[in-house]
Write a protein that holds these residues in place. Structure first.
Motif, PDB file in Angstrom:
ATOM      1  N   GLY A 147      85.792  78.567 107.983  1.00 16.59           N
ATOM      2  CA  GLY A 147      84.637  79.809 107.727  1.00 16.59           C
ATOM      3  C   GLY A 147      82.848  79.308 108.708  1.00 16.59           C
ATOM      4  N   LEU A 148      82.924  80.069 109.190  1.00 15.61           N
ATOM      5  CA  LEU A 148      81.813  79.699 110.421  1.00 15.61           C
ATOM      6  C   LEU A 148      80.686  79.914 110.040  1.00 15.61           C
ATOM      7  CD1 LEU A 148      80.324  78.833 113.249  1.00 15.61           C
ATOM      8  CD2 LEU A 148      81.672  81.223 113.831  1.00 15.61           C
ATOM      9  N   ARG A 149      79.494  79.939 109.730  1.00 16.01           N
ATOM     10  CA  ARG A 149      77.978  79.922 110.012  1.00 16.01           C
ATOM     11  C   ARG A 149      77.153  79.884 111.184  1.00 16.01           C
ATOM     12  NH1 ARG A 149      74.260  79.251 104.291  1.00 16.01           N
ATOM     13  NH2 ARG A 149      72.697  80.991 104.495  1.00 16.01           N
ATOM     14  N   LEU A 150      76.602  80.926 111.076  1.00 14.20           N
ATOM     15  CA  LEU A 150      75.661  81.206 112.484  1.00 14.20           C
ATOM     16  C   LEU A 150      74.299  81.427 112.118  1.00 14.20           C
ATOM     17  CD1 LEU A 150      77.842  83.670 114.354  1.00 14.20           C
ATOM     18  CD2 LEU A 150      77.275  81.712 115.318  1.00 14.20           C
ATOM     19  N   ASP A 198      86.988  72.500 109.146  1.00 17.68           N
ATOM     20  CA  ASP A 198      86.750  74.383 108.605  1.00 17.68           C
ATOM     21  C   ASP A 198      85.907  75.024 108.464  1.00 17.68           C
ATOM     22  OD1 ASP A 198      89.911  73.409 108.344  1.00 17.68           O
ATOM     23  OD2 ASP A 198      89.771  72.644 106.342  1.00 17.68           O
ATOM     24  N   ARG A 199      84.803  74.183 108.619  1.00 14.39           N
ATOM     25  CA  ARG A 199      83.647  74.904 108.427  1.00 14.39           C
ATOM     26  C   ARG A 199      82.668  74.364 108.731  1.00 14.39           C
ATOM     27  NH1 ARG A 199      81.251  73.206 102.937  1.00 14.39           N
ATOM     28  NH2 ARG A 199      82.460  71.104 103.546  1.00 14.39           N
ATOM     29  N   VAL A 200      81.985  75.104 110.082  1.00 12.97           N
ATOM     30  CA  VAL A 200      80.854  74.766 111.084  1.00 12.97           C
ATOM     31  C   VAL A 200      79.819  75.684 111.518  1.00 12.97           C
ATOM     32  CG1 VAL A 200      80.751  75.359 113.514  1.00 12.97           C
ATOM     33  CG2 VAL A 200      83.239  74.539 112.154  1.00 12.97           C
ATOM     34  N   LEU A 201      78.972  75.799 111.704  1.00 16.80           N
ATOM     35  CA  LEU A 201      77.132  75.753 111.387  1.00 16.80           C
ATOM     36  C   LEU A 201      77.126  75.425 113.177  1.00 16.80           C
ATOM     37  CD1 LEU A 201      74.303  76.492 109.767  1.00 16.80           C
ATOM     38  CD2 LEU A 201      74.362  74.391 109.753  1.00 16.80           C
ATOM     39  N   ALA A 217      85.076  84.194 117.008  1.00 13.50           N
ATOM     40  CA  ALA A 217      84.183  85.023 115.602  1.00 13.50           C
ATOM     41  C   ALA A 217      85.745  85.478 114.894  1.00 13.50           C
ATOM     42  CB  ALA A 217      83.739  85.912 116.340  1.00 13.50           C
ATOM     43  N   GLY A 218      87.007  85.772 115.315  1.00 15.94           N
ATOM     44  CA  GLY A 218      88.061  85.253 114.960  1.00 15.94           C
ATOM     45  C   GLY A 218      89.230  84.683 114.920  1.00 15.94           C
ATOM     46  N   ALA A 219      87.875  83.105 114.832  1.00 16.68           N
ATOM     47  CA  ALA A 219      88.943  81.817 114.796  1.00 16.68           C
ATOM     48  C   ALA A 219      89.131  82.068 112.996  1.00 16.68           C
ATOM     49  CB  ALA A 219      88.428  80.640 115.506  1.00 16.68           C
ATOM     50  N   MET A 222      77.468  88.982 106.007  1.00 15.00           N
ATOM     51  CA  MET A 222      78.460  88.505 106.114  1.00 15.00           C
ATOM     52  C   MET A 222      79.763  89.373 106.397  1.00 15.00           C
ATOM     53  SD  MET A 222      79.597  85.427 104.368  1.00 15.00           S
ATOM     54  CE  MET A 222      81.399  84.826 104.087  1.00 15.00           C
ATOM     55  N   LEU A 223      80.837  88.520 107.172  1.00 19.90           N
ATOM     56  CA  LEU A 223      82.453  89.273 107.445  1.00 19.90           C
ATOM     57  C   LEU A 223      83.299  88.682 107.153  1.00 19.90           C
ATOM     58  CD1 LEU A 223      82.401  91.401 109.639  1.00 19.90           C
ATOM     59  CD2 LEU A 223      83.600  89.804 111.334  1.00 19.90           C
ATOM     60  N   THR A 224      84.527  88.676 106.363  1.00 18.17           N
ATOM     61  CA  THR A 224      85.255  88.742 105.873  1.00 18.17           C
ATOM     62  C   THR A 224      86.575  89.309 106.432  1.00 18.17           C
ATOM     63  OG1 THR A 224      85.451  90.198 103.706  1.00 18.17           O
ATOM     64  CG2 THR A 224      84.818  87.640 103.525  1.00 18.17           C
ATOM     65  N   GLY A 225      87.832  89.434 105.924  1.00 13.48           N
ATOM     66  CA  GLY A 225      89.461  89.283 106.584  1.00 13.48           C
ATOM     67  C   GLY A 225      89.008  90.622 106.170  1.00 13.48           C
TER      68      GLY A 225
END
Length: 350
Positions: free
Chosen positions: A8-11, A260-263, A296-298, A313-316
């Protein structure tokens, strides 16, 4: 960040949707941001500001109506040897400008304090308030912190929320507010008479009227958070350090594995939007779009916080909502409409 969804990516992007933007017709193309904003779901509730969003990202529980202990965490990133020495507040130098029967507050980069000016003002403050147990330190010419002997029962407002506004609605509240304001007024008188301000006034530069205190507390325990934080802002870096997490500079390349989880705390839009430096804001927006285009697509999930009470929040499944329209331009236009309506309803003074 949804830790259950795997990667998950949080901006966190304060200043992304300013409530006044005279360069709406000059926005650079932002197809990735537009897609996120159009297709994403809106988490409810969303953090009410950037500070709560960052605290939430690291599992630091802070009530919506409470002050996140931003100051000691920022200090942990900038001067770790100081951070555990009691209770700290941000104590940002400010300029107060009369406007009819009100005082408007201005701080931040445009104050352009020099290192020797900061040193002289802080030395005068510490000498004057030594008996009160107050101590000012500076990590940069315009980034000051105040150490107090014990935590006051106080509620404060971040400088970024008060910038350019009349100060009265944002003054500290709580049982300790009256005593707190008494010594702050005393500090204003001390600075008013200081040779640094006499020289700045003679040069046509804004004087330092006093300090704006907020975000106080003792250094908290942080037990969670993303695997990797990319940031320049000291709060994001301090939270990561407190939680024993990895950090990289905001412009650094992401490692191919192991996060795996990036801010990403993209704060480069923030002060340009507050100070009306729209050329710099447009540059930072174009850089943000370029930064997330490759990311964004990773990630299985992507969350975007604008630092002003709005989240997406954007999920699959949401990525395929091709029929949804309305991106950044529309969000900014709506924010301006809300501001215009609020201004029209506000009582006039004078």
């Amino acid at each position: 960040m949804d830790v259950r969804s795997g990667t998950g990516l949080r901006l966190v992007c304060p200043g992304l949707v300013p409530d006044g933007c005279p360069v709406l017709d000059r926005l650079p193309p932002t197809p990735i941001l537009d897609r996120i904003l159009a297709r994403a779901d809106r988490p409810d509730p969303a953090p009410n500001d950037c500070f709560h969003a960052l605290a939430e990202s690291f599992g630091l529980a802070v009530a919506p109506d409470a002050d996140p202990p931003s100051a000691p965490l920022c200090l942990l990133a900038e001067a770790p040897e100081q951070a555990s020495r009691g209770v700290w507040f941000h104590a940002d130098p400010i300029h107060l400008r009369p406007d009819r029967d009100r005082l408007r507050l201005f701080g931040g980069p445009s104050l352009a304090l020099r290192a020797e000016e900061t040193a002289a003002l802080i030395a005068a403050f510490n000498a004057h308030f030594a008996a009160d147990g107050l101590e000012l330190v500076a990590t940069r010419p315009q980034r000051w912190y105040l150490r107090v002997a014990a935590p006051p029962d106080l509620r404060t407002t971040p400088l970024t929320r008060v910038q350019g506004r009349a100060i009265d609605p944002y003054l500290p509240t709580g049982p300790a507010a009256r005593a707190w304001m008494r010594w702050q007024n005393e500090a204003q008188m001390l600075f008013f008479q200081h040779p640094v301000n006499a020289a700045r006034d003679a040069d046509g530069r804004p004087t330092v009227s006093g300090i704006w205190t907020w975000g106080g507390g003792a250094l908290p325990a942080v037990g969670g958070g993303p695997d990797l934080t990319l940031a320049d802002h000291p709060l994001a870096l301090g939270l990561a350090r407190a939680g024993g997490r990895r950090t990289l500079a905001l412009d650094a390349a992401l490692p191919p594995t192991g996060a795996d989880r990036v801010l990403i705390c993209w704060d480069r839009l923030w002060w340009p939007s507050l100070e009306g430096d729209w050329a710099r804001w447009l540059q930072a927006l174009a850089a943000l779009e370029a930064r997330i285009a490759a990311l964004a697509g990773a990630y299985r999930s992507l969350r975007l916080d604008d630092g002003d009470g709005r989240s997406w929040m954007l999920t699959g499944a949401a990525r395929h909502r091709f029929w949804r329209r309305g991106g950044l331009r529309e969000r900014i236009a709506r924010a301006q409409e809300r501001k215009s309506g609020a201004d029209a309803r506000a009582p006039r003074s004078g």
